[in-house]
Motif scaffolding. Structure first.
Motif, mmCIF file in Angstrom:
data_model
loop_
_atom_site.group_PDB
_atom_site.id
_atom_site.type_symbol
_atom_site.label_atom_id
_atom_site.label_comp_id
_atom_site.label_asym_id
_atom_site.label_seq_id
_atom_site.Cartn_x
_atom_site.Cartn_y
_atom_site.Cartn_z
ATOM 1 N N ASN A 164 15.547 42.033 16.118
ATOM 2 C CA ASN A 164 15.936 42.638 17.390
ATOM 3 C C ASN A 164 14.903 43.657 17.872
ATOM 4 O OD1 ASN A 164 18.278 41.123 17.586
ATOM 5 N ND2 ASN A 164 19.548 42.655 16.575
ATOM 6 N N ASP A 165 14.201 44.266 16.932
ATOM 7 C CA ASP A 165 13.134 45.204 17.304
ATOM 8 C C ASP A 165 11.873 44.480 17.766
ATOM 9 O OD1 ASP A 165 14.703 47.398 16.727
ATOM 10 O OD2 ASP A 165 13.917 47.639 14.679
ATOM 11 N N TYR A 166 11.726 43.226 17.356
ATOM 12 C CA TYR A 166 10.561 42.412 17.737
ATOM 13 C C TYR A 166 11.066 41.119 18.388
ATOM 14 C CZ TYR A 166 7.804 45.600 14.875
ATOM 15 O OH TYR A 166 7.203 46.733 14.355
ATOM 16 N N PRO A 167 11.558 41.231 19.608
ATOM 17 C CA PRO A 167 12.199 40.069 20.241
ATOM 18 C C PRO A 167 11.236 38.950 20.637
ATOM 19 C CG PRO A 167 12.043 41.887 21.798
ATOM 20 C CD PRO A 167 11.616 42.430 20.470
ATOM 21 N N ALA A 168 9.948 39.254 20.785
ATOM 22 C CA ALA A 168 8.986 38.218 21.191
ATOM 23 C C ALA A 168 8.492 37.446 19.969
ATOM 24 C CB ALA A 168 7.818 38.842 21.948
ATOM 25 N N THR A 169 9.450 36.930 19.209
ATOM 26 C CA THR A 169 9.127 36.236 17.963
ATOM 27 C C THR A 169 9.946 34.954 17.855
ATOM 28 O OG1 THR A 169 8.703 38.360 16.852
ATOM 29 C CG2 THR A 169 9.018 36.432 15.445
ATOM 30 N N PHE A 170 9.260 33.835 17.632
ATOM 31 C CA PHE A 170 9.955 32.585 17.316
ATOM 32 C C PHE A 170 10.512 32.695 15.904
ATOM 33 C CE2 PHE A 170 6.761 30.684 20.343
ATOM 34 C CZ PHE A 170 7.678 30.267 21.295
ATOM 35 N N VAL A 171 11.688 32.127 15.690
ATOM 36 C CA VAL A 171 12.329 32.155 14.371
ATOM 37 C C VAL A 171 12.632 30.717 13.965
ATOM 38 C CG1 VAL A 171 14.249 33.076 13.012
ATOM 39 C CG2 VAL A 171 13.369 34.383 14.979
ATOM 40 N N ASP A 172 11.861 30.205 13.009
ATOM 41 C CA ASP A 172 12.060 28.845 12.500
ATOM 42 C C ASP A 172 12.717 28.932 11.130
ATOM 43 O OD1 ASP A 172 10.790 27.671 14.727
ATOM 44 O OD2 ASP A 172 8.826 27.999 13.822
ATOM 45 N N ILE A 173 13.890 28.342 11.006
ATOM 46 C CA ILE A 173 14.677 28.427 9.773
ATOM 47 C C ILE A 173 14.789 27.043 9.164
ATOM 48 C CG2 ILE A 173 16.901 29.098 8.783
ATOM 49 C CD1 ILE A 173 17.300 30.849 11.318
ATOM 50 N N SER A 174 14.380 26.916 7.902
ATOM 51 C CA SER A 174 14.449 25.618 7.229
ATOM 52 C C SER A 174 15.140 25.757 5.880
ATOM 53 C CB SER A 174 13.050 25.014 7.036
ATOM 54 O OG SER A 174 12.221 25.885 6.283
ATOM 55 N N GLY A 175 16.002 24.775 5.569
ATOM 56 C CA GLY A 175 16.685 24.745 4.282
ATOM 57 C C GLY A 175 16.021 23.745 3.355
ATOM 58 N N HIS A 176 15.992 24.068 2.052
ATOM 59 C CA HIS A 176 15.325 23.218 1.051
ATOM 60 C C HIS A 176 16.196 23.140 -0.200
ATOM 61 C CE1 HIS A 176 11.446 23.552 3.298
ATOM 62 N NE2 HIS A 176 11.977 24.710 3.643
ATOM 63 N N THR A 177 16.066 22.044 -0.939
ATOM 64 C CA THR A 177 16.823 21.867 -2.178
ATOM 65 C C THR A 177 15.892 21.414 -3.301
ATOM 66 O OG1 THR A 177 17.312 19.504 -1.917
ATOM 67 C CG2 THR A 177 18.764 21.056 -0.778
ATOM 68 N N ASP A 178 16.463 21.360 -4.513
ATOM 69 C CA ASP A 178 15.723 20.741 -5.606
ATOM 70 C C ASP A 178 15.984 19.231 -5.560
ATOM 71 O OD1 ASP A 178 18.230 20.227 -6.758
ATOM 72 O OD2 ASP A 178 18.161 22.055 -7.972
ATOM 73 N N SER A 179 15.552 18.516 -6.587
ATOM 74 C CA SER A 179 15.647 17.045 -6.549
ATOM 75 C C SER A 179 16.897 16.501 -7.236
ATOM 76 C CB SER A 179 14.400 16.431 -7.194
ATOM 77 O OG SER A 179 14.315 16.819 -8.557
ATOM 78 N N ILE A 180 17.755 17.381 -7.727
ATOM 79 C CA ILE A 180 18.971 16.901 -8.383
ATOM 80 C C ILE A 180 19.971 16.456 -7.313
ATOM 81 C CG2 ILE A 180 20.947 17.571 -9.799
ATOM 82 C CD1 ILE A 180 19.104 19.373 -11.358
ATOM 83 N N GLY A 181 20.528 15.253 -7.503
ATOM 84 C CA GLY A 181 21.430 14.701 -6.502
ATOM 85 C C GLY A 181 20.704 13.706 -5.625
ATOM 86 N N SER A 182 21.455 13.034 -4.792
ATOM 87 C CA SER A 182 20.852 12.012 -3.931
ATOM 88 C C SER A 182 20.101 12.647 -2.766
ATOM 89 C CB SER A 182 21.945 11.081 -3.379
ATOM 90 O OG SER A 182 22.767 11.787 -2.453
ATOM 91 N N ASP A 183 19.180 11.883 -2.196
ATOM 92 C CA ASP A 183 18.433 12.361 -1.037
ATOM 93 C C ASP A 183 19.381 12.728 0.107
ATOM 94 O OD1 ASP A 183 16.142 11.913 -2.435
ATOM 95 O OD2 ASP A 183 15.578 10.070 -1.377
ATOM 96 N N ALA A 184 20.364 11.860 0.348
ATOM 97 C CA ALA A 184 21.282 12.088 1.463
ATOM 98 C C ALA A 184 22.093 13.366 1.260
ATOM 99 C CB ALA A 184 22.215 10.884 1.618
ATOM 100 N N TYR A 185 22.567 13.571 0.039
ATOM 101 C CA TYR A 185 23.367 14.766 -0.234
ATOM 102 C C TYR A 185 22.526 16.032 -0.073
ATOM 103 C CZ TYR A 185 26.480 18.083 -2.495
ATOM 104 O OH TYR A 185 27.291 19.160 -2.749
ATOM 105 N N ASN A 186 21.314 16.004 -0.622
ATOM 106 C CA ASN A 186 20.436 17.168 -0.528
ATOM 107 C C ASN A 186 20.045 17.468 0.913
ATOM 108 O OD1 ASN A 186 20.407 17.783 -3.257
ATOM 109 N ND2 ASN A 186 18.699 16.406 -3.696
ATOM 110 N N GLN A 187 19.885 16.424 1.711
ATOM 111 C CA GLN A 187 19.551 16.634 3.116
ATOM 112 C C GLN A 187 20.667 17.406 3.829
ATOM 113 O OE1 GLN A 187 16.762 16.023 4.836
ATOM 114 N NE2 GLN A 187 17.730 16.908 6.650
ATOM 115 N N VAL A 188 21.895 16.968 3.612
ATOM 116 C CA VAL A 188 23.037 17.637 4.252
ATOM 117 C C VAL A 188 23.174 19.073 3.759
ATOM 118 C CG1 VAL A 188 25.549 17.631 4.491
ATOM 119 C CG2 VAL A 188 24.270 15.486 4.688
ATOM 120 N N LEU A 189 23.012 19.275 2.447
ATOM 121 C CA LEU A 189 23.140 20.622 1.882
ATOM 122 C C LEU A 189 22.079 21.560 2.464
ATOM 123 C CD1 LEU A 189 24.471 22.580 -0.092
ATOM 124 C CD2 LEU A 189 22.923 21.708 -1.884
#
Length: 246
Positions: A164-189
């Motif tokens: 909020n103090d630096y409003p002229a900033t793009f904010v890119d948020i990405s989620g990541h997982t480890d490799s345990i579980g299926s690709d589809a499940y990890n993608q959703v998580l």
């Protein structure tokens, strides 16, 4: 056949042969051998073959081999989304950062983040004009969950204040997982975790129009998934901050 006839016939054949050769030189003769891989690598060959007195003549025209150095274009991310976001941010009343002041703007933001987030478990690093916040999944979320842990709320509150103090900033948020579980499940998580962080920041009055949220699943590990420590590092949410320039 008289000698004059033989000479005339030979001269005629020679003339036709030379004329054909001249035409072949003008037209370029054969073809280009080779492909385009970092430049033109194939020689140009050509010629006209003929038969005189039972002998086969196959003269050719050869140009020197030309080798052009490979030119590698920089890989860049399409700017379509950023342009759209920038217009929305400006429409919301935010003034973009002048291009010549981007480094100063990001330096100040980086220093404040380091001071606010020291000892929280968040890894902060600077890459060019971007700031990357790595939030380990085992700190932010319980195992296999997408709900933010109460102990991590003060950290996100600090991030909200700085955004909020630096409003002229793009904010890119990405989620990541480890490799345990299926690709589809990890993608959703990974999507659910990234959405959880984005929703919390938005509730803290960080403008949603600044944000781009994506789930990367298990596609971008930063450590080996063969170890417990590596898998813990890969379960994370990353926030990338970049200046809105104008």
């Amino acid at each position: 056949m008289r000698r004059s006839s033989i000479l005339s016939t030979t001269a005629l054949i020679g003339g036709l042969f030379c004329a054909s050769l001249g035409q072949a030189q003008i037209l370029g003769g054969g073809g280009v051998v080779g492909g385009v891989t970092g430049g033109i690598t194939g020689p140009v060959t050509g010629g006209v073959s003929g038969t005189v007195g039972g002998q086969v003549y196959a003269p050719s025209v050869r140009t020197p081999r030309v080798r052009v150095p490979r030119v590698t274009a920089p890989v860049s991310v399409p700017a379509t989304v950023d342009v759209r976001r920038q217009r929305a941010i400006v429409a919301a009343g935010v003034t973009p950062v002048p291009v010549g002041q981007t480094e100063i703007y990001m330096d100040r933001q980086y220093e404040v983040l380091q001071g606010e987030l020291v000892g929280t478990g968040v890894n902060i690093r600077r890459e060019g004009q971007a700031i990357i916040l790595e939030m380990p999944g085992d700190v932010t979320f319980a195992f296999n969950k997408a709900g933010i842990r109460p102990r991590f709320v003060p950290v996100l509150n600090a991030v909200v204040r700085i955004l909020n103090d630096y409003p002229a900033t793009f904010v890119d948020i990405s989620g990541h997982t480890d490799s345990i579980g299926s690709d589809a499940y990890n993608q959703v998580l990974s999507e659910r975790r990234a959405d959880a962080v984005a929703d919390y920041l938005a509730r803290g009055q960080a403008m949603p129009v600044r944000m781009n949220v994506i789930g990367e699943g298990e596609r971008e590990p930063i450590a080996s998934n063969a170890t417990i420590e590596g898998r813990a590092a890969n379960r994370r949410v990353e926030i990338v901050l970049r200046a809105v320039e104008g």
